[in-house]
Design an enzyme around this catalytic site. Structure first.
Site, mmCIF file in Angstrom:
data_model
loop_
_atom_site.group_PDB
_atom_site.id
_atom_site.type_symbol
_atom_site.label_atom_id
_atom_site.label_comp_id
_atom_site.label_asym_id
_atom_site.label_seq_id
_atom_site.Cartn_x
_atom_site.Cartn_y
_atom_site.Cartn_z
ATOM 1 N N SER A 1 -2.349 5.577 2.147
ATOM 2 C CA SER A 1 -2.418 4.117 2.194
ATOM 3 C C SER A 1 -1.220 3.463 1.522
ATOM 4 O O SER A 1 -1.036 2.260 1.623
ATOM 5 C CB SER A 1 -3.698 3.630 1.512
ATOM 6 N N HIS B 1 -2.996 5.512 9.239
ATOM 7 C CA HIS B 1 -3.787 4.968 8.138
ATOM 8 C C HIS B 1 -5.037 4.268 8.657
ATOM 9 O O HIS B 1 -4.989 3.137 9.152
ATOM 10 C CB HIS B 1 -2.929 4.002 7.312
ATOM 11 N N ASN C 1 -2.291 -3.255 2.758
ATOM 12 C CA ASN C 1 -2.326 -3.033 1.310
ATOM 13 C C ASN C 1 -1.219 -3.774 0.585
ATOM 14 O O ASN C 1 -1.381 -4.202 -0.559
ATOM 15 C CB ASN C 1 -2.270 -1.537 0.998
ATOM 16 N N GLU D 1 -3.171 1.538 11.007
ATOM 17 C CA GLU D 1 -1.721 1.363 10.888
ATOM 18 C C GLU D 1 -1.045 2.682 11.276
ATOM 19 O O GLU D 1 -1.337 3.730 10.689
ATOM 20 C CB GLU D 1 -1.346 0.990 9.448
#
Length: 592
Positions: A121, A142, A192, A154
């Site tokens: 991540s 991800h 993130n 992702e």
């Protein structure tokens, strides 16, 4: 020719790994699920069985589908069993050396055509890739937690990832029913990178005792419609994971806003990791339980000892705009006689007409009887004279967001209102103390920040200055409950809670767009589908208005002098060009 992914491998069967196994198996793909030992396999089976069992019990899966899914999964502790897989996804703990070691070993087992994917991540995919003999076949994939539910994936392409590799992985993600977004190898990627700055900022607020954990979480749930508050979310993610992500982002970008708040490291060292350990920012019934239980920091509720509430039977409101009209309706609906003051007879009548339309709609939809609507309108008294507020127990100003105009009003209210009356401002960004200081009774002045539309939004930020009397704060908190609102309390700092957390996140999204890292559509998709937010940042900016957003961001920057809070140049340029969002037909997008 595109790869035919009939069998894939997943390494690591924690919550995320087991979820990824389920995603593949649900879509008819055979899965080789690898763990380090028998205990790890047993845990993975329990996580997978618990998830599919819940789906079965809720009717989201038939018994045949449930049994077929489990039949597609083979558990093993031997990486050699991955030899025939054309895709292997590692989902081991977020440690760079461990991920490099795992993919380095898998690299020696699989065929030359196989793709190696990391579910990291935040760690650099390129650095993981170079631990293999062929970095061109390594990609980031991800998934978001819980993987079976979250649609967003992702796909991280490094500078060496082969075109066919990322195209095949993107196509596979679409086959799995996901919404893939392809991004470059930058710490935090899209979701993130934007999410954890916001979470870290929330931690710093609670660490400095600016607001309680409960108020911070309630503010973002009720003020922004977020599915979880920031501290609840950190407990769910795990504070150890959050620390690793923030630390990685800080080391790569050197943005001080990503430097983990000291309390996060302290809590990790103490084993307070969140839900999984039974204690984090909150205390849980047992490790792994979502049930929050009372602890020493749980608010006791009620009026503080030694504090007596001030009587509030009549309310005054100054203003005639959308916010003022909404606040008038809120108080009148709760049974309070409301005297409102507007600048002209036409505006006085306009407020009454707007509330009459609102109540008529409520009657039409069965949310109010005709008698209740008539009674509500009977509690309204309009005036063009501020003198009409002389007997009000509480006066709320909801006029233009201009300090000089507000100060002129507060001087007048100080002269007109009876001793002991509570004087409240609905300002969203100006210092409350600047309104209080022009009166002879700063102890009676408080912030009462409603959210638009006031009739619908549940949140009110109760803002106390260094001068506000404790009984005034308690009185306004109690009053919010009486009118059906959720009150959160904080100090008199720019942005209070919601705007101070929301707008730096929006500003970061603008910077990400300006850096050409991702498109506005991809960023909005990431935050809506990956983080469950009701609107993407660019959708929200266009609704709020880019000029309003810029003004708030400037206030935050002036207050905190934090380089990361400086307004994004792209935002300033769009405002200068007159592209203000929906209200002008053009902002980050063009609107009809």
């Amino acid at each position: 020719m595109a790869r035919d992914f009939t069998s894939v491998g997943v390494i690591g069967l924690g919550t995320m790994g087991a979820g990824i196994v389920e995603v593949f198996a649900r879509n008819g793909i055979d899965v080789i699920a690898v763990e380090v030992d028998a205990a790890g396999i047993e845990h993975g089976k329990q996580v997978l069985g618990g998830s599919t069992g819940r789906a079965l019990a809720r009717g989201k899966m038939t018994q045949d589908e449930h049994d077929a899914l489990h039949a597609r999964v083979t558990f093993t502790t031997d990486l050699g069993d991955l030899a025939d897989c054309l895709l292997v996804v590692e989902a081991v703990p977020e440690h760079l050396d461990l991920k490099k070691e795992i993919l380095g070993r898998v690299d020696k087992v699989v065929t030359a055509e196989a793709i190696l994917a990391t579910n990291t991540s935040s760690l650099p995919v390129t650095e993981i890739a170079v631990a293999t003999s062929d970095p061109k076949r390594v990609v980031g994939m991800h998934f978001f937690n819980p993987a079976p539910v979250q649609q967003f994936v992702e796909v991280i392409r490094t500078v060496v990832t082969a075109d066919d590799v990322f195209e095949d992985v993107k196509a596979l993600a679409e086959r799995l029913g996901k919404k893939p977004v392809v991004v470059g190898d930058k710490a935090g990627f899209i979701a993130n990178a934007l999410l954890f700055g916001y979470l870290n900022h929330a931690v710093s607020m609670v660490e400095s005792h600016y607001a309680s954990r409960e108020d911070l979480d309630a503010a973002m749930r009720f003020g922004c419609g977020y599915p979880m508050g920031p501290l609840q979310l950190l407990d769910l993610i795990g504070l150890d994971t959050a620390y690793e992500i923030l630390d990685t982002m800080y080391k790569q970008g050197r943005d001080r806003l990503h430097a983990p708040s000291p309390i996060i490291k302290q809590m990790v060292s103490a084993g307070l990791l969140g839900r999984k350990s039974g204690r984090g920012f909150y205390t849980y019934a047992e490790p792994g339980s979502p049930q929050v239980v009372d602890d020493a920091r749980t608010p006791t509720g009620g009026v503080p000892a030694g504090v007596a509430l001030r009587p509030v039977a009549t309310v005054g409101v100054v203003g005639s705009g959308t916010m003022a009209t909404g606040i008038i309706e809120v108080f009148a609906k709760a049974g309070f006689p409301v005297t409102y003051v507007a600048r002209g007879d036409d505006k006085v009548e306009g407020v009454r007409a707007a509330i009459a339309r609102s109540t008529a709609r409520a009657v039409e939809k069965g949310r109010m009887t005709a008698e209740e609507a008539e009674s509500l309108l009977g509690r309204l008294t309009g005036s063009t004279s501020r003198e009409a507020l002389a007997d009000a127990d509480l006066v709320v100003e909801a006029i233009a967001e201009d300090l000089e105009v507000k100060q002129d009003l507060f001087r007048d209210l100080d002269r007109i209102c009876r001793p002991g009356a509570v004087l409240a401002t609905t300002t969203s960004s100006l210092p409350v103390i600047d309104c209080a200081k022009v009166t002879s009774r700063p102890e009676d002045v408080v912030g009462m920040h409603f959210f638009n539309p006031a009739q619908v939004m549940k949140l009110v930020e109760v803002v106390h200055t260094v001068s506000t009397a404790p009984d005034v704060v308690a009185t306004v908190q109690d009053l919010c409950a009486r009118v059906g609102k959720v009150a959160v309390t904080c100090g008199d700092r720019s942005g209070f809670i919601v705007n101070a957390l929301l707008f730096p996140y929006l500003n970061d999204a603008v910077k990400m767009l300006a850096a050409n890292y991702a498109t506005a559509d991809d960023i909005d998709t990431a935050m809506k589908t990956g983080c469950g937010l009701p609107m993407g940042p660019f959708e929200l900016l266009d609704v709020v208005g880019l000029d309003v957003s810029l003004a708030i961001q400037r206030e935050l920057y002036l207050e905190f002098r934090e380089p990361g809070f400086a307004p994004a140049p792209l935002l300033e340029h769009l405002v200068t060009a007159g592209y203000l969002g929906r209200k002008t037909g053009r902002g980050f997008r063009t609107h009809p």
